[in-house]
Design an enzyme around this catalytic site. Sequence first.
Site, PDB file in Angstrom:
ATOM      1  CD  GLU A 173      -3.817  -6.245   2.283  1.00 28.94           C
ATOM      2  OE1 GLU A 173      -4.683  -5.542   2.848  1.00 28.94           O
ATOM      3  OE2 GLU A 173      -2.593  -6.058   2.400  1.00 28.94           O
ATOM      4  CD  GLU A 206      -3.159  -1.103   2.008  1.00 28.98           C
ATOM      5  OE1 GLU A 206      -3.053  -0.452   3.048  1.00 28.98           O
ATOM      6  OE2 GLU A 206      -4.206  -1.720   1.703  1.00 28.98           O
TER       7      GLU A 206
HETATM    8  P1  P53 Z   1      -7.341  -3.198   9.054  1.00 31.92           P
HETATM    9  C1  P53 Z   1      -7.131   1.087   5.620  1.00 31.92           C
HETATM   10  C2  P53 Z   1      -7.923   0.989   4.474  1.00 31.92           C
HETATM   11  C3  P53 Z   1      -7.657   0.006   3.524  1.00 31.92           C
HETATM   12  C4  P53 Z   1      -6.587  -0.864   3.713  1.00 31.92           C
HETATM   13  O1  P53 Z   1      -7.033  -3.172   7.499  1.00 31.92           O
HETATM   14  C5  P53 Z   1      -5.797  -0.763   4.845  1.00 31.92           C
HETATM   15  C6  P53 Z   1      -6.058   0.206   5.805  1.00 31.92           C
HETATM   16  C7  P53 Z   1      -5.194   0.323   7.031  1.00 31.92           C
HETATM   17  O2  P53 Z   1      -5.962   0.329   8.168  1.00 31.92           O
HETATM   18  O3  P53 Z   1      -4.698  -1.552   5.060  1.00 31.92           O
HETATM   19  C8  P53 Z   1      -4.591  -2.858   4.545  1.00 31.92           C
HETATM   20  O4  P53 Z   1      -6.373  -4.146   9.639  1.00 31.92           O
HETATM   21  C9  P53 Z   1      -3.217  -3.363   4.938  1.00 31.92           C
HETATM   22  C10 P53 Z   1      -3.243  -4.462   5.964  1.00 31.92           C
HETATM   23  C11 P53 Z   1      -4.443  -4.285   6.859  1.00 31.92           C
HETATM   24  C12 P53 Z   1      -5.687  -4.467   6.014  1.00 31.92           C
HETATM   25  O5  P53 Z   1      -5.707  -3.552   4.943  1.00 31.92           O
HETATM   26  O6  P53 Z   1      -7.124  -1.802   9.512  1.00 31.92           O
HETATM   27  O7  P53 Z   1      -2.416  -3.727   3.850  1.00 31.92           O
HETATM   28  O8  P53 Z   1      -2.030  -4.453   6.660  1.00 31.92           O
HETATM   29  O9  P53 Z   1      -4.461  -5.114   7.968  1.00 31.92           O
HETATM   30  C13 P53 Z   1      -6.997  -4.348   6.765  1.00 31.92           C
HETATM   31  O10 P53 Z   1      -8.742  -3.666   9.198  1.00 31.92           O
END
Ligand code: P53
Length: 485
Positions: free
Chosen positions: A383, A196
Amino acid sequence: MGFPKNFLWGGATAANQYEGGYLSGGKGLSTLDAITGGSMDHPRMITYKTKDGQIEKVTRDTELPEGAVGYIDPEQYYPSHVATDFYHHYQEDIALFAEMGFKCFRMSISWARICPKGTDEINEEGLAFYDEVFDELLKHGIEPVVTINHFDIPMYLADEYDGWSNRKVIDYFLFFCETIFTRYQDKVKYWMTFNEINFLRSWTQIGIHKNDKQHKYQAAHHLFVASAKAVQMGHRINPDFMIGMMVAYIPSYPMTANPEDVLAALQFNREQEFYIDVQANGYYPAHKLKEFEREGITIEKAADDDAVIANGTVDYIGFSYYMSTASSANPEAVKYVGGNQMPAVKNPYLSESDWGWAVDPLGLRISLCQLSDRYHLPLFVVENGFGAIDQVEDDGTINDDYRIDYFKKHIAAMKDAITLDGVDLIGYTPWGCIDLVSAGTGEMKKRYGFIYVDMDDHGNGTLARKKKKSFDWYKEVIASNGEQL
Ligand code: P53
């Protein structure tokens, strides 16, 4: 018809959220080891020591004073320290991934485990750990997909060099890349440089003390150069490497057909596409150069940086997709939505998770089309997932039908993008395929996994693993190559 024969079904994780063992096996400290837990109401904090020895705590987007260094406060709880302990459970976890039929597994390498200070000292025990992990994956026929750097930097580089604001960090990063590319060249084919990259900011993730636009974009430039050089180096070491980039893709729709709203959405989208433009096209887009000019931002570049960026474009685009958003030109309509930390508008056509993330499967098809039309490169959804509170029933079952429902619709959307739109999609790795720490809030209770891990927000739990209902469901999806949803 449907998903390609060699489609890479799998799951995704990151070292700082999953691995634990934060001081085991010679690992050095990473910035994220000094970030506390949090929740929707209490943000995660950086704990640090000032130049004159005072212990302080600030939110992650606050600038740190000059000379401040990361500090582990014994009074605080830090979720990265144990996380969900992949370090001691990797054999068990990989066996469960294999049982689900994973074709690939996305994980990151902890930079501070290989180079404890981030400099050119190597920790052989760290290298040996990932050898064991890759061997275990390959034994089960699972292809490793490696994020070289996911959201952190060795603390020493943050403290001593001001992280990615310093050009010298490019060299240290490349030393790390050369070490792992050479060591794992026969075990790992799929790599991506920075997780990211469009979200990287502050001391937390890139070790910089100042967060203003000038510093942020100078650091981003160093990240671009480092990534491009890594791509070229990787291809020299093994021409079969597939080296991608990784962006958080949150498409924004105009709130209305008012052209002002359309422009607002375009501006929102191209801020994230800027990072893809540089890494996939090999040059800065004109609108960004104009913005720098207008705002007096000057990027210091070495003479050959432009050529390096032009010659180090990526082999594929990896992206995370969780949600979409909406944009409006009306400042009244714009507010902060959910945990996204971005100005946006609530979309009345979509439902949201408990954390305020809009659920939008069609948005995934739209994203795939937009990225495919714009860049003509293979795409990899690295993801996607639904963060939710899971209930362990008295009989031990975990009935996460809401998660199955989310995945069903998103996989159907990918299938449409492949079969109806002709998108070249190479794989799908749902986020947090086994429960791990949330990056945004530091919580355990925001869970994503097909596998439950007994661990709470305060570090209590046996770390025992348990299959959720979605485990068997996803197994069928993979076994039928996406035909049975
Ligand atoms: P969490 C925000 C919005 C979209 C993706 O996020 C994001 C985030 C960060 O908060 O990060 C990615 O754990 C990232 C992962 C993360 C996952 O999305 O906040 O690449 O490390 O855990 C989910 O719910």
